[in-house]
Scaffold this motif. Structure first.
Motif, mmCIF file in Angstrom:
data_model
loop_
_atom_site.group_PDB
_atom_site.id
_atom_site.type_symbol
_atom_site.label_atom_id
_atom_site.label_comp_id
_atom_site.label_asym_id
_atom_site.label_seq_id
_atom_site.Cartn_x
_atom_site.Cartn_y
_atom_site.Cartn_z
ATOM 1 N N TYR A 189 50.206 55.353 65.332
ATOM 2 C CA TYR A 189 49.527 56.656 65.367
ATOM 3 C C TYR A 189 48.951 56.953 63.986
ATOM 4 O O TYR A 189 49.668 56.972 62.987
ATOM 5 N N GLU A 190 47.660 57.178 63.913
ATOM 6 C CA GLU A 190 46.999 57.398 62.624
ATOM 7 C C GLU A 190 46.877 58.879 62.307
ATOM 8 O O GLU A 190 46.610 59.694 63.192
ATOM 9 N N PHE A 191 47.068 59.234 61.034
ATOM 10 C CA PHE A 191 46.906 60.620 60.600
ATOM 11 C C PHE A 191 46.500 60.650 59.131
ATOM 12 O O PHE A 191 46.653 59.671 58.395
ATOM 13 N N THR A 192 45.956 61.799 58.723
ATOM 14 C CA THR A 192 45.525 62.002 57.347
ATOM 15 C C THR A 192 46.436 63.029 56.682
ATOM 16 O O THR A 192 46.756 64.076 57.274
ATOM 17 N N VAL A 193 46.843 62.756 55.465
ATOM 18 C CA VAL A 193 47.719 63.671 54.715
ATOM 19 C C VAL A 193 46.948 64.962 54.429
ATOM 20 O O VAL A 193 45.823 64.920 53.914
#
Length: 544
Positions: free
Chosen positions: A219-223
């Motif tokens: 699962y990809e996410f941005t800080v």
């Protein structure tokens, strides 16, 4: 380190790619858009999409409270559904293709938990090239110490020594990109928690639930802004994997911007042919390449202006005995010859076959005139400001089937090399027009999709003779598609809507062309057109 060159090269080709999603066990989405708890036998996914996206799904659906796909608007509100289930039976959809409707920005898929769900989106060559150009990172695993317990959503505090839970916490920076694999459960937890530079709790991402476990895989996410550390908590029977995006070598970025660049993007391509390309695969090719595609193919259109073997003093082009549309829609006829047919229709209709109409409507007369090379080619696609970057000829079938029924003319190279009453002569005539306008014009021949059907083998043979004479690029589709006259036994069948159903019908023996084309002639189905288009795009990727 990964083979970046190979990865970037593989991204050149259009096609369906698996979307990113998390499977929710024990839930289905109803035909009213409600997520409904059903612990046994159900699973569902929900992903973002855009109107017009081409998607492909594999799922098994049952029950009239459910549907294969449910669509939601930009605010998450229910919009519509596609393919409702039925009580008392299950429906298996395999690689079922559909287009996201207007107003839909997310789609939910529900199905039997014991059969796989797979959802894919069609990526054109243009979008893939953009992806490669923007590909400046890959993911590498973050080293972290695992502790027992979980980080509390809302406070950020670590609850230690809790059996069945484990967690990690690592430093980060705002804007960094990560991907995580973890199983989350319990509404006191979340997939990720973020902390400020002073290690104060900031926010969370993806809350857990008391009623179900959610398994996040890559699962990809941005800080988010202001976050300088991340905590990940999950059920200890599933390993936590956290990866951080890292810059790719500049060499790969250069390759993505140069060698993989889409040569045909924005260029003009004109496609001449019969009802076979008129079915639509040139448009798919144009979309995939980002080209400006002009599909001017016309059903029943031959290249030749007549039949040499039928010429008489009263019939200088040998029209007598031909199907009337083959005469009317010929590409190499002059406007004067079109006017002869129109003006003297009462005479010609008695000499032609195929149930000619009693009179020609204004619409039909306009179509006949527009089929002349003087309009279709010269007026629209030759000359300053109108020239094409590529001229594609997808002709041959209609030059054979009726014109050649009792004549062996299709493969003849006439003494007068531009004799339009022969297929090869007519093609020479058309090519000569193009090269007189631009001696360096690029021309592509597309060969017939098969070369074994009785009475049609000479189509591919004649196309080969023409290509050998000119040495222009020649795509022999009959060598690429596997659409032979070999037979197989199958319980697959074509339904009334023109969809191929893979099983469930009576056992029958079909040729490969019958399996791919309902009428054994035209590639009308989405999959048939897509296969031809993908084959052509692959061929054109190295064509200049």
């Amino acid at each position: 380190m990964p083979d970046f060159g190979k990865a970037a090269y593989g991204m050149m080709y259009p096609g369906y790619e698996k979307m990113d999603y998390t499977i929710e066990s024990g839930y289905y989405v109803s035909t009213t858009g409600a997520f409904t708890n059903s612990p046994v036998g159900w699973q569902s996914i929900k992903v973002k999409c855009n109107p017009g996206d081409k998607l492909r799904v594999t799922v098994k659906v049952a029950g009239d409270s459910t549907a294969m796909a449910v669509f939601f608007n930009a605010n998450g509100g229910y919009l519509s559904y596609l393919n409702r289930g039925a009580n008392g039976s299950t429906i298996q959809y395999t690689d079922y293709e559909f287009t996201v409707p207007n107003g839909a920005y997310s789609v939910a898929i529900s199905g039997n938990a014991f059969s796989p769900i797979r959802l894919e989106r069609f990526e054109s060559l243009s979008s893939k090239i953009d992806n490669v150009k923007n590909l400046t990172r890959f993911f590498e695993t973050v080293s972290a110490t695992t502790v027992t317990g979980f980080y509390m959503k809302g406070t950020g505090a670590l609850t230690t020594n809790v059996p069945g839970w484990h967690s990690i916490k690592v430093p980060c920076s705002p804007g960094e990109r990560y991907r995580v694999t973890v199983k989350v459960a319990g509404d006191s937890t979340a997939m990720a928690l973020f902390y400020t530079s002073a290690d104060a709790y900031l926010s969370f991402l993806n809350s857990g639930s008391n009623s179900q476990e959610t398994n996040y895989v890559d699962y990809e996410f941005t800080v988010p802004s202001g976050a300088y550390s991340i905590a990940i908590s999950g059920v200890s029977n599933t390993a936590i994997k956290l990866q951080k995006s890292v810059d790719l070598p500049s060499k790969v970025k250069s390759m993505a911007e140069g060698q993989v660049g889409n040569y045909w993007s924005g260029k003009k391509i004109v496609w001449f042919g019969t009802s076979i390309p008129e079915s639509g695969y040139p448009q798919i090719v144009g979309t995939a390449l980002g080209a400006n595609m002009y599909n001017v193919a016309v059903g029943s259109s031959p290249a030749r202006a007549g039949c040499h073997g039928n010429i008489t003093s009263g019939d200088p082009l040998g029209w007598t005995g031909a199907v009337w549309q083959n005469v009317a829609y010929s590409l190499s006829q002059t406007l004067a010859e079109k006017e002869e047919l129109i003006t003297n229709w009462d005479t010609w209709k008695t000499k032609l076959t195929g149930s000619p109409p009693t009179t020609l409507s204004e619409t039909e007369m306009t179509k006949i005139r527009n089929c002349s090379y003087e309009n279709k080619l010269v007026a629209n696609h030759l000359g300053e400001g109108k020239r094409a970057d590529l001229y594609v000829f997808d002709h041959g079938h209609n030059d054979n089937w009726f014109w050649n029924a009792t004549k062996d003319e299709l493969k003849v190279s006439p003494t007068d090399q531009k004799d339009r009453t022969y297929f090869i002569g007519a093609m020479n005539f058309l090519i000569d027009l193009i090269l007189k306008d631009n001696p360096r014009a690029r021309i592509l021949f597309v060969g017939h999709y098969e070369n074994q059907y009785p009475g049609k083998t000479q189509i591919s043979e004649a196309q080969q003779i023409l290509a050998d004479q000119w040495n222009f690029p020649f795509l022999k589709l009959w060598e690429k598609l596997g659409w032979s006259q070999k037979t197989v036994q199958t319980t697959g069948y074509w339904d009334a809507s023109g969809n191929w159903i893979e099983s469930g019908g009576p056992t029958q023996t079909l040729t490969m062309t019958q399996i791919w084309m309902k009428d054994n002639l035209h590639p009308y189905s989405t999959k048939a057109k897509q296969l031809i288009a993908d084959t052509i795009v692959g061929f054109m990727s190295s064509l200049r």
